[in-house]
Structures are given as structure tokens and as C-alpha cells.
Design a protein around this motif. Structure first.
Motif, PDB file in Angstrom:
ATOM      1  N   MET A   1       0.848  -1.201   0.000  1.00 51.05           N
ATOM      2  CA  MET A   1       0.000   0.000   0.000  1.00 51.05           C
ATOM      3  C   MET A   1       0.878   1.244   0.000  1.00 51.05           C
ATOM      4  O   MET A   1       1.678   1.437   0.891  1.00 51.05           O
ATOM      5  N   THR A   2       0.806   2.064  -1.017  1.00 52.66           N
ATOM      6  CA  THR A   2       1.420   3.392  -0.919  1.00 52.66           C
ATOM      7  C   THR A   2       0.271   4.379  -0.902  1.00 52.66           C
ATOM      8  O   THR A   2      -0.649   4.289  -1.698  1.00 52.66           O
ATOM      9  N   CYS A   3       0.329   5.291   0.022  1.00 53.21           N
ATOM     10  CA  CYS A   3      -0.913   6.008   0.269  1.00 53.21           C
ATOM     11  C   CYS A   3      -0.738   7.518   0.431  1.00 53.21           C
ATOM     12  O   CYS A   3      -1.448   8.137   1.185  1.00 53.21           O
ATOM     13  N   ALA A   4       0.211   8.110  -0.301  1.00 52.86           N
ATOM     14  CA  ALA A   4       0.341   9.565  -0.194  1.00 52.86           C
ATOM     15  C   ALA A   4      -0.972  10.238  -0.562  1.00 52.86           C
ATOM     16  O   ALA A   4      -1.397  11.190   0.073  1.00 52.86           O
ATOM     17  N   THR A   5      -1.626   9.720  -1.590  1.00 54.86           N
ATOM     18  CA  THR A   5      -2.827  10.391  -2.062  1.00 54.86           C
ATOM     19  C   THR A   5      -4.001  10.205  -1.111  1.00 54.86           C
ATOM     20  O   THR A   5      -4.999  10.896  -1.227  1.00 54.86           O
ATOM     21  N   ALA A   6      -3.884   9.251  -0.179  1.00 56.17           N
ATOM     22  CA  ALA A   6      -4.970   9.047   0.768  1.00 56.17           C
ATOM     23  C   ALA A   6      -5.053  10.197   1.769  1.00 56.17           C
ATOM     24  O   ALA A   6      -6.039  10.351   2.466  1.00 56.17           O
ATOM     25  N   SER A   7      -3.999  11.028   1.834  1.00 56.98           N
ATOM     26  CA  SER A   7      -3.986  12.098   2.823  1.00 56.98           C
ATOM     27  C   SER A   7      -4.675  13.342   2.280  1.00 56.98           C
ATOM     28  O   SER A   7      -4.394  13.784   1.174  1.00 56.98           O
ATOM     29  N   ALA A   8      -5.587  13.892   3.083  1.00 55.81           N
ATOM     30  CA  ALA A   8      -6.250  15.118   2.663  1.00 55.81           C
ATOM     31  C   ALA A   8      -5.320  16.299   2.839  1.00 55.81           C
ATOM     32  O   ALA A   8      -5.528  17.352   2.263  1.00 55.81           O
ATOM     33  N   THR A   9      -4.296  16.124   3.654  1.00 57.45           N
ATOM     34  CA  THR A   9      -3.446  17.263   3.960  1.00 57.45           C
ATOM     35  C   THR A   9      -2.062  17.039   3.376  1.00 57.45           C
ATOM     36  O   THR A   9      -1.765  16.045   2.739  1.00 57.45           O
ATOM     37  N   THR A  10      -1.210  18.022   3.587  1.00 54.33           N
ATOM     38  CA  THR A  10       0.162  17.905   3.132  1.00 54.33           C
ATOM     39  C   THR A  10       1.030  18.642   4.138  1.00 54.33           C
ATOM     40  O   THR A  10       0.554  19.535   4.827  1.00 54.33           O
ATOM     41  N   MET A  11       2.310  18.264   4.197  1.00 54.48           N
ATOM     42  CA  MET A  11       3.197  18.978   5.121  1.00 54.48           C
ATOM     43  C   MET A  11       3.570  20.329   4.524  1.00 54.48           C
ATOM     44  O   MET A  11       4.721  20.593   4.198  1.00 54.48           O
ATOM     45  N   LEU A  12       2.544  21.157   4.330  1.00 59.60           N
ATOM     46  CA  LEU A  12       2.746  22.500   3.791  1.00 59.60           C
ATOM     47  C   LEU A  12       3.205  23.370   4.967  1.00 59.60           C
ATOM     48  O   LEU A  12       2.389  23.886   5.723  1.00 59.60           O
ATOM     49  N   VAL A  13       4.509  23.514   5.096  1.00 58.80           N
ATOM     50  CA  VAL A  13       5.064  24.129   6.298  1.00 58.80           C
ATOM     51  C   VAL A  13       4.737  25.629   6.286  1.00 58.80           C
ATOM     52  O   VAL A  13       5.021  26.314   5.315  1.00 58.80           O
ATOM     53  N   PRO A  14       4.102  26.125   7.345  1.00 58.81           N
ATOM     54  CA  PRO A  14       3.566  27.481   7.286  1.00 58.81           C
ATOM     55  C   PRO A  14       4.617  28.578   7.181  1.00 58.81           C
ATOM     56  O   PRO A  14       4.300  29.688   6.751  1.00 58.81           O
ATOM     57  N   ASP A  15       5.875  28.282   7.532  1.00 57.89           N
ATOM     58  CA  ASP A  15       6.917  29.299   7.392  1.00 57.89           C
ATOM     59  C   ASP A  15       7.219  29.578   5.923  1.00 57.89           C
ATOM     60  O   ASP A  15       7.625  30.679   5.566  1.00 57.89           O
ATOM     61  N   PHE A  16       7.076  28.547   5.086  1.00 60.90           N
ATOM     62  CA  PHE A  16       7.363  28.696   3.653  1.00 60.90           C
ATOM     63  C   PHE A  16       6.458  27.708   2.908  1.00 60.90           C
ATOM     64  O   PHE A  16       6.883  26.628   2.510  1.00 60.90           O
ATOM     65  N   LEU A 113       7.802   1.473  -3.779  1.00 66.39           N
ATOM     66  CA  LEU A 113       7.952   0.832  -2.465  1.00 66.39           C
ATOM     67  C   LEU A 113       6.587   0.687  -1.786  1.00 66.39           C
ATOM     68  O   LEU A 113       5.700   1.525  -1.975  1.00 66.39           O
ATOM     69  N   SER A 114       6.450  -0.350  -1.005  1.00 63.67           N
ATOM     70  CA  SER A 114       5.196  -0.574  -0.277  1.00 63.67           C
ATOM     71  C   SER A 114       5.322  -0.041   1.142  1.00 63.67           C
ATOM     72  O   SER A 114       6.411  -0.062   1.730  1.00 63.67           O
ATOM     73  N   THR A 115       4.212   0.389   1.663  1.00 63.70           N
ATOM     74  CA  THR A 115       4.190   0.867   3.051  1.00 63.70           C
ATOM     75  C   THR A 115       3.113   0.115   3.823  1.00 63.70           C
ATOM     76  O   THR A 115       2.231  -0.510   3.221  1.00 63.70           O
ATOM     77  N   ARG A 116       3.220   0.192   5.139  1.00 60.95           N
ATOM     78  CA  ARG A 116       2.139  -0.359   5.953  1.00 60.95           C
ATOM     79  C   ARG A 116       1.980   0.505   7.203  1.00 60.95           C
ATOM     80  O   ARG A 116       2.948   1.151   7.633  1.00 60.95           O
ATOM     81  N   PRO A 117       0.769   0.515   7.780  1.00 63.41           N
ATOM     82  CA  PRO A 117       0.530   1.388   8.932  1.00 63.41           C
ATOM     83  C   PRO A 117       1.560   1.132  10.030  1.00 63.41           C
ATOM     84  O   PRO A 117       1.931  -0.022  10.291  1.00 63.41           O
ATOM     85  N   PHE A 118       2.009   2.188  10.665  1.00 65.04           N
ATOM     86  CA  PHE A 118       3.050   2.060  11.689  1.00 65.04           C
ATOM     87  C   PHE A 118       2.403   1.844  13.062  1.00 65.04           C
ATOM     88  O   PHE A 118       1.451   2.542  13.431  1.00 65.04           O
ATOM     89  N   PRO A 119       2.965   0.895  13.841  1.00 63.05           N
ATOM     90  CA  PRO A 119       2.345   0.590  15.152  1.00 63.05           C
ATOM     91  C   PRO A 119       2.694   1.603  16.247  1.00 63.05           C
ATOM     92  O   PRO A 119       3.420   1.301  17.194  1.00 63.05           O
ATOM     93  N   ASN A 120       2.182   2.799  16.104  1.00 65.82           N
ATOM     94  CA  ASN A 120       2.353   3.847  17.113  1.00 65.82           C
ATOM     95  C   ASN A 120       1.446   3.574  18.320  1.00 65.82           C
ATOM     96  O   ASN A 120       0.522   2.762  18.229  1.00 65.82           O
TER      97      ASN A 120
END
Ligand SMILES: Cc1cc2nc3c(=O)[nH]c(=O)nc-3n(C[C@H](O)[C@H](O)[C@H](O)COP(=O)(O)OP(=O)(O)OC[C@H]3O[C@@H](n4cnc5c(N)ncnc54)[C@H](O)[C@@H]3O)c2cc1C
Length: 552
Positions: A1-16, A113-120
Motif C-alpha cells: 500500500m502506498t498512500c500519499a494520495t490518501a492524505s487530505a493534507t500535506t506537510m505544507l510548512v507554514p513558514d514557507f 515501495l510498499s508501506t504499511r501502517p506504523f504501530p504507534n
């Protein structure tokens, strides 16, 4: 599973808040150079995520990046195989990536590359979490199952963020990429909070007047948990993580994080200027990067780079990605590489320490049910004892499992720093036995311990940067160093990148985005241009520029 597009948000850093992900994925590409410059050699120092991103994109622009790496490619994306069981790896550095890190995911996806949910802690991928604080234990699968006081703490944090940092507005602006709103709100927070520590922010919030609540928060915190070793840092660092959702919805990379930088080394770009199809960074270098850089000198035409083998080469541009402290002690530097205020910022840079210890076990025995309690034999654990964070990784019931028996920062990292790997293991097992008296972890260990302390690694001297209160101005100087138009020509051509010059150190996304700044800087410096439909970070600098705080 690669899931960048599953995120509604992005790390749009507010400083720049430049949209690096859109710059990267635009069909016009990052820019173009006059044909006469194709094949020009550019030095890229450091083969971690940042250096390899820069080198990969410079290659695609038709330049000839010459990569220098002192140790091993991958840098702090270091996935160390267990001796005898190399298919199992210990993630000594980066191990979990927010899906909001869209520029990083551009490359993760490119490499397939494949990803999987991280066990936080308390995450859906985590069977159970145990919180061990002040000698008492609470265990739960989700936050809702914890005693009431934890909910009070979570509410206090949400309220503090809402009342003092306008969280909902910032998150909404990030999701909609509404730059004017984002900058207006964020810039006022920078003015208000640059001098404030994380702990100071909590202690001065009306919702955190109970010390007990602050102590529990330090243990459980938000997202990945265990934030109290971050308490002395600037609260702006924490707010950046929260507003960009960098601590939420994280995934691990199946097969190890180091595949991302190493993959870029081997990858053959489909579209590239000048070079024949099939060219890769590895093929350009005959399979191995140049060794450590030892000396940097300006010359009439550029910068002369000397490496450990004694070889000297001159380049019109140099990209530097290791921790900036290495410019103070490992590399003999020409003082004119940077301006005096930039050197001051290098000196002031503050790094977090971090240690980890991993073992490989015969099977995920932690999933066994304890007959006395009916609960898992062991859980993902947050503790105020020495191990601090225990993470459990399994590939099914009949296969070995990886245990991160301890992940620590700062003071907690120093507690193990002088111990050998075996001494660390002994100490940590003893501490865990106090929490899990009926579990014999040692009887399951089949390989390891593998351990690291980043602050004592000679090429790193720290895990990742973290600004202290009052450091915003220094950070700004380092982040904006790629903007060299109008500066003294004698000080141009040297470009810093890497997560320590980013606004989000500790996240590989910052390594990628600052590499892209450096790529833009090199392009500009050599006389190339971006496509009008796809302006780069420097073209739009004035629109996004980080707030300048007064000096006097
Ligand atoms: C303990 C820990 C946990 C982390 N967890 C996460 C996480 O979960 N998620 C996440 O996104 N990020 C995480 N990070 C941060 C992530 O690892 C970094 O953002 C990223 O790897 C930084 O890449 P870089 O290229 O900027 O620097 P580095 O990876 O440090 O690369 C710099 C390279 O330069 C080399 N070098 C040094 N000196 C010289 C020299 N003189 N000549 C040539 N080469 C030199 C070094 O050997 C190194 O390979 C973590 C980091 C650590 C340490």
C-alpha cells in the motif's frame, strides 16, 4: 500500500508554504539548462535522503552530480540487517512517515515501495498499548479505553491548541493550500511564541494548570507519544508538527526506510536531459560514491573540494547536505563559504540526541494471551523508565518479530550512551521486567542487540535539529541560504540542504524539500530557468518568504 494520495493534507510548512509536491509532479519538470552546460559536474556532499534527492534531480536536469559519502548511502535512513537474518532490519533512524509528507512520497511512489501502517501508541495498527507512569500501568487498544484522566489531558491539549494557536484555521488553510490565511495566522504565532518553550506553552495555558496533567501529557502526548524530552524546545517546533499532521497517520516502509535513498542511487529516470536512457547516479559513479569531503575552498571559478583520498576537484556549485555542525569540525572550511550571520546560525544549531536498541525474536510472543489477565503478554509500551518507548513489529505468528526495546531522546538517550550494546540490553531488560514480571524476553531473542546513539556518531553528532526558544532567526538564515541573488558573488555557489536547515527537522520531508531548494539554487546559479508554468521555490520566494523578526 502506498498512500500519499490518501492524505487530505500535506506537510505544507507554514513558514514557507510552497507546494513542493506539485512542483515535483508538474509535467513541465523542474527546469532546463542551456545545452552547453549539460554534463557540468556539481558536487553533492552527503548521500542521505537530501543529498540523493538533490543528486537525482540534478542528474535529470542533465548535470553530472558527483556524490561524496563519508559512511554509507542512506544516512539517517539507516535500516540495519540483523546478522544471520538480513531480511529483518532495525530502523536505526527514520522509521515512520506521515502520509502528509507528499514530497517524500513522490519518491516512495516513484520507486514502487510498499508501506504499511506504523504501530504507534494507540494507533489502529497496534494490538494494545501499555502506559507505565509513576509505577502504575494502564492498558488499552484505543484512547477511549483509557481512564478518564487521559481524556482530560487530550482535551486540555486540544483546547490549548485551539485557543492559543488557532489550530482549526491553520489546518483548514493547509488543506486548502490557502497561503494568505496560513501566513497571516502563522506569522502572528511566530511573533508571539518564538521565545516560548514547549513546557512554557503548556504551563501558561489555562487548560494545563494541573501539574499531573502536564506530567501525563509528557508521557502520552499526542501522535507518537513521549514528548517530555522535547519540553525545553521552542513550541514553534511542536506547532509545526501538529498543524501539518506530521505526527498522525504514519506508515513504515516494507523492507526498510533505507530503500528510499538507496533506490534513488540506482534508479534510472524515465525522463532526463542530456544523458542516455538507463543512466543512473550509480552508473555515473561506477557503482560507488566518492569518499568523505575533508576540505572546501573557494577559487576564482568555483569551489575546490578535497576528499579523504586526497583527490581535489573544482566545481561551479556545491550542495552540502550533512548536519551543519560538520562544517565546524570535520570539514576544513573556507570562511567565505557562508556569511558571518549564517556561520552564527550554524554555531547556534541545536540537535536532539536519540538512542535505539533492537533485537530479533523467534516469534511475536507478545501477542500470546496472558492466562491470568486475559491480556496480551506485552504491548507497545510508553514508560517513564529508561526504555521510554517499546515498539513491536511482526510479520505473522510463525515468523520472527522485531522488537525496538527502547527509543529515547536527549537525557534518556544519554542514560545509555556510555553503555555497551550488551550492557544496554541487560539494563533495559531489567527495567522491562519490572513492568512485565512474567515475560522472559531474553528467551526469545535470536539476534541482536543492534543499537545506536546518534549524538556520539562522529558524522552526525545528533539525531536531528530542534530549535530552542529564540532560534527562529537562525533557522531563517539557514533555510533561506539557497536564495543567493543579490548576495556577494564571491559567496555564491555553495548550497546548504538537509533536514537541519528545514523547518521540520526530524522528518525526511524536510530533507527532501530543502534538497529541492538547493536544486533550484544550482539551476539558477548556472544560468538555467524554470518553466513559466511551473515556477520553483526561489521564483516564488517573495510570496512565501518566512517572516523576518526584528533584530533590535
Ligand atoms: C533516531 C531518528 C529517528 C528519526 N525518525 C524519523 C521518522 O520516523 N520519520 C521521518 O520522516 N524522519 C525521521 N528522522 C529524520 C530523518 O532520518 C532525516 O530527516 C533524514 O534521514 C535526513 O536526511 P539528510 O540527507 O538531511 O541527512 P543525513 O541522512 O544525515 O545524510 C547526511 C549524509 O552525509 C554524510 N556525511 C557527513 N559528513 C560527510 C562528509 N564530510 N563528506 C561526505 N559525506 C558526509 C553522512 O554520512 C550522511 O550519510 C529520524 C532521524 C533519527 C536520527
Amino acid at each position: 500500500m502506498t498512500c500519499a494520495t490518501a492524505s487530505a493534507t500535506t506537510m505544507l510548512v507554514p513558514d514557507f508554504p510552497f507546494s513542493y509536491d506539485r512542483w515535483l509532479s508538474h509535467p513541465a519538470g523542474l527546469g532546463a539548462l542551456p545545452a552547453a552546460l549539460h554534463g557540468t559536474e556539481v558536487a553533492v556532499i552527503g548521500g542521505g535522503m537530501s543529498g540523493l534527492t538533490a543528486a537525482y534531480e540534478l542528474l535529470r536536469l542533465g548535470l553530472s552530480p558527483v556524490l561524496y559519502e563519508a559512511e554509507q548511502l542512506g544516512g539517517r535512513m539507516r535500516s540495519t540487517p540483523f546478522p544471520g537474518n538480513p531480511e529483518y532490519k532495525a530502523e536505526m533512524g527514520a522509521m515512520r512517515f506521515p502520509v502528509a509528507a507528499r514530497s517524500l512520497f513522490h519518491y516512495i511512489d516513484l520507486l514502487g515501495l510498499s508501506t504499511r501502517p506504523f504501530p504507534n501508541p494507540l494507533a489502529p495498527a497496534t494490538a494494545s498499548t501499555l502506559i507505565d507512569l509513576n509505577g502504575g500501568q494502564d492498558r488499552a487498544r484505543t484512547a477511549d479505553e483509557l481512564p478518564e484522566v487521559y481524556q482530560e489531558v487530550a482535551d486540555a491539549w486540544d483546547k490549548a491548541l485551539q485557543e492559543r494557536a488557532d489550530l482549526a484555521t491553520l489546518r483548514d488553510a493547509i488543506q486548502r493550500r490557502d497561503v494568505p490565511t496560513l501566513k497571516t495566522v502563522w506569522n502572528s504565532l511566530v511573533k508571539e511564541f518564538d521565545d516560548q518553550s514547549f513546557y512554557g506553552f503548556l504551563a501558561t495555558s489555562s487548560t494545563f494548570q494541573s501539574f499531573r496533567h502536564r506530567e501525563i501529557f509528557g508521557q502520552v502526548g499526542f501522535g507518537t507519544g513521549g514528548w517530555d524530552t522535547d519540553f525545553p524546545n521552542s513550541v514553534l517546533e511542536i506547532l509545526r508538527v501538529v498543524v501539518t499532521e506530521a505526527d498522525d497517520n504514519q506508515v513504515g516502509i516494507v523492507g526498510g526506510s533505507s530503500q528510499v535513498p538507496n533506490g534513488l542511487w540506482e534508479h534510472r529516470p524515465e525522463t532526463l536531459a542530456h544523458w542516455p536512457q538507463g543512466t543512473s547516479l550509480a552508473s555515473l559513479h561506477g557503482g560507488a560514491p566518492r569518499p568523505a569531503v575533508t576540505r572546501l575552498r573557494r577559487t576564482a571559478d568555483g569551489i575546490r573540494v578535497t576528499d579523504e583520498s586526497g583527490e581535489e576537484r573544482e566545481f561551479p556549485a556545491v550542495v552540502f547536505s550533512p548536519h551543519v555542525w560538520t562544517l565546524l569540525n570535520r570539514v576544513d572550511c573556507d570562511p567565505t563559504l557562508l556569511s558571518t550571520p549564517q556561520w552564527t546560525a550554524v554555531e547556534r544549531t541545536h540537535y536532539m540526541g536519540a538512542s535505539k536498541l533492537f533485537v530479533l525474536v523467534d516469534r511475536p510472543f507478545w501477542r500470546d494471551t496472558d492466562p491470568a489477565t486475559g491480556q496480551d503478554a506485552m504491548s507497545m509500551t510508553l514508560t517513564d523508565r529508561m526504555p521510554r518507548g517499546v515498539y513491536l513489529f511482526d510479520d505473522g505468528p510463525d515468523r520472527p518479530g522485531v522488537m525496538c526495546l527502547s527509543y529515547t531522546w536527549n537525557d534518556d538517550s544519554l542514560k545509555v550512551a556510555t553503555l555497551s550494546a550488551e550492557e544496554r540490553l541487560e539494563t533495559l531488560l531489567a527495567k522491562l521486567a519490572a513492568i512485565y514480571p512474567d515475560v522472559d524476553i531474553r528467551s526469545h531473542i535470536i539476534a541482536g542487540p543492534l543499537t545506536v546513539t546518534w549524538e556520539t556518531e562522529p558524522r552526525f553528532m545528533g539525531a536531528f535539529k530542534n530549535n530552542l526558544p529564540g532560534h527562529y532567526r537562525y533557522q531563517r538564515r539557514l533555510f533561506t541560504q539557497f536564495m543567493q541573488d543579490g548576495t556577494d558573488p564571491a559567496q555564491q555557489g555553495f548550497f546548504l540542504c538537509g533536514d537541519d536547515v528545514s523547518w521540520t527537522a526530524g522528518f525526511a520531508e524536510g530533507a527532501v524539500t530543502t534538497a529541492l531548494n538547493a536544486v533550484w539554487g544550482v539551476l539558477r546559479h548556472l544560468g538555467g530557468t524554470t518553466h513559466p508554468d511551473n515556477p520553483g521555490p526561489g521564483d516564488l520566494f517573495d510570496t512565501f518568504a518566512p517572516l523576518e523578526l526584528p533584530y533590535d
